[in-house]
Scaffold this active site. Sequence first.
Site, PDB file in Angstrom:
ATOM      1  CG  HIS A  70      -0.634  -0.379   2.929  1.00 51.01           C
ATOM      2  ND1 HIS A  70       0.606   0.516   3.050  1.00 51.01           N
ATOM      3  CD2 HIS A  70      -0.585  -1.238   3.275  1.00 51.01           C
ATOM      4  CE1 HIS A  70       0.352   0.272   4.555  1.00 51.01           C
ATOM      5  NE2 HIS A  70       0.317  -0.975   3.967  1.00 51.01           N
ATOM      6  CG  HIS A 125       3.159   1.062  11.967  1.00 54.80           C
ATOM      7  ND1 HIS A 125       2.797  -0.027  11.471  1.00 54.80           N
ATOM      8  CD2 HIS A 125       2.990  -0.015  13.301  1.00 54.80           C
ATOM      9  CE1 HIS A 125       2.795  -1.246  11.643  1.00 54.80           C
ATOM     10  NE2 HIS A 125       3.001  -1.659  13.132  1.00 54.80           N
TER      11      HIS A 125
END
Length: 561
Positions: free
Chosen positions: A429, A436
């Site tokens: 991606h 995160h």
Amino acid sequence: MGENNGVDRRKFLQGVGGAAAVLTAFNPQSIFASSAESDLGNPEAHGDSRRRRSLELRRAAAREEYRQPVPEHRSNGDESRYPNRIASYSKGLPHNSFGEVDLEAYETLLSAVSSGEPGLFEQIILGAPEDQRMKLVNPQAGLAFDIEGTDSHQLTLPPAPEFASAEEAGEIVENYWMTLARDVPFEEYRTDPITVASAAELSRMSDFRGPRGPNGNVTPATLFRGPTPADLVGPCMSQFLLLPARFGSESINSRQQTLVPGLDYLTDFSDWLSVQNGFRRGPNQFDATARYIRNGRDLSAFVHIDALFQAYLLAGLILAQLNAPLNPGSPYLSSRTQVGFGTFGPPFILTMLVEGCTRALKAVWFQKWFVHRRLRPEEFAARVHRVKVDHADYPIHRDVLDSQVVEEVARQYGSYLLPMAFPEGCPLHPSYGSGHSTVAGACATMLKAMFDGSTRIADLLRDNGTEYTRPVVSSHDGLSLIPYEGTDRDEMTVEGELNKVAANIALGRDHAGVHWRSDEVRSLYLGEEVAISLLRDQKHCYNEHFEGFTFTKFDGTTITI
């Protein structure tokens, strides 16, 4: 990208707003103004009244969120600036022998994200055979709605640094140095030749935006740290990634399975190209000995397979076992007869901690796939390699091409590619923003709303009978925790260590080579916005007299919700 992404969000939100138009403002007092005593005495009437109040509350909350503007979502323009798509994310699609994406395949990606039609995502042309391929990671998450918190499309990130910019150059030079420093213990940064050289070269960059010391230079003490002042206080690693935690009757020791030192990947161009085409790779090779996080490779191991809220769950558990004071806004701090539980108590805190995770991911996934489509550092480094080896006509800034670190990487690895911590390199991606980091921003913000951020870590450790009575760092071999001897240990606070653990996890992805600094830093703020919107919606649902949570944001400003 505009609003044409498969769902007419503006029309949908207008419909929600219209349903709530009878409420000119979100006034929970008016919603609950009817006689609660008479309702409670008559179960049938109470049930009907409760349903009406619940409906009105949901309408009012929807109306308040509808008032949040839909921002302009602007990319950096690289996708249109370079018709060969050299500045755009394309991993998993087919590429030519130079590592440039097949333009027909790229158009199938653009068609899918421009329309939002589920069927078109199934028609994206991938590079590897079906039985050998890695798949694109969940682009349609960027189109999902939520019924609590601000809609993901009403939050945004600023344009990413441009491909040819000095800022991009400064970031990739940092990425290269991080790879060379992966096995250097954090506690040796001040003296190790690699980290000393890293700081010196980053200081010379035309536009490097990482933290600096008092003299304006990057120093080993500021190297690879996060954006807030607290990130420069105490040791590099947050206490919440080192101290043991209690999870009910279980004990969690923070030693982890880490990676074999000195083993890096994708430094051969043919291997790199195979992975760009989406071919799967084997697993990591692990160290047989569990260790505390002591260096960038250990941190890379943590952020490779963590449950995204894991570090903040550990932080919440540690704060609970240390009897950390709650946020002064908690209504139960002054109660003579009650303690919190389902609201403002331990189950509430842990639930609120994780509640923003999927909402944060939806917000950043929209930015990744539908707005920016920024290439990963491993893709950019391949462009550097082609310029240096094949004299490709790519507009790479001279700060990179003339840097000390790319020559050192070439000397050690035989190419100018970015040595990756994982066999598969980055995930499938786009790079901007960071999942995160967005989750980090959301979870850390939730914990700052739950606890008194001004509390000193040293006081908590000293006063609560734990195994450790002072802040700690990992030993150089990662086998034990030892006291932190820095003179600033008494300056470490709950809020500061929450900021730091968020930055540790975010920048841990950079240590692995899979993200840029701007991915991480800007996404912390996006996650913070997600958490604030959830806190804002939920504040109207409590029965307690509640004046609001007050805490400090990542930018240093104070907010009360």
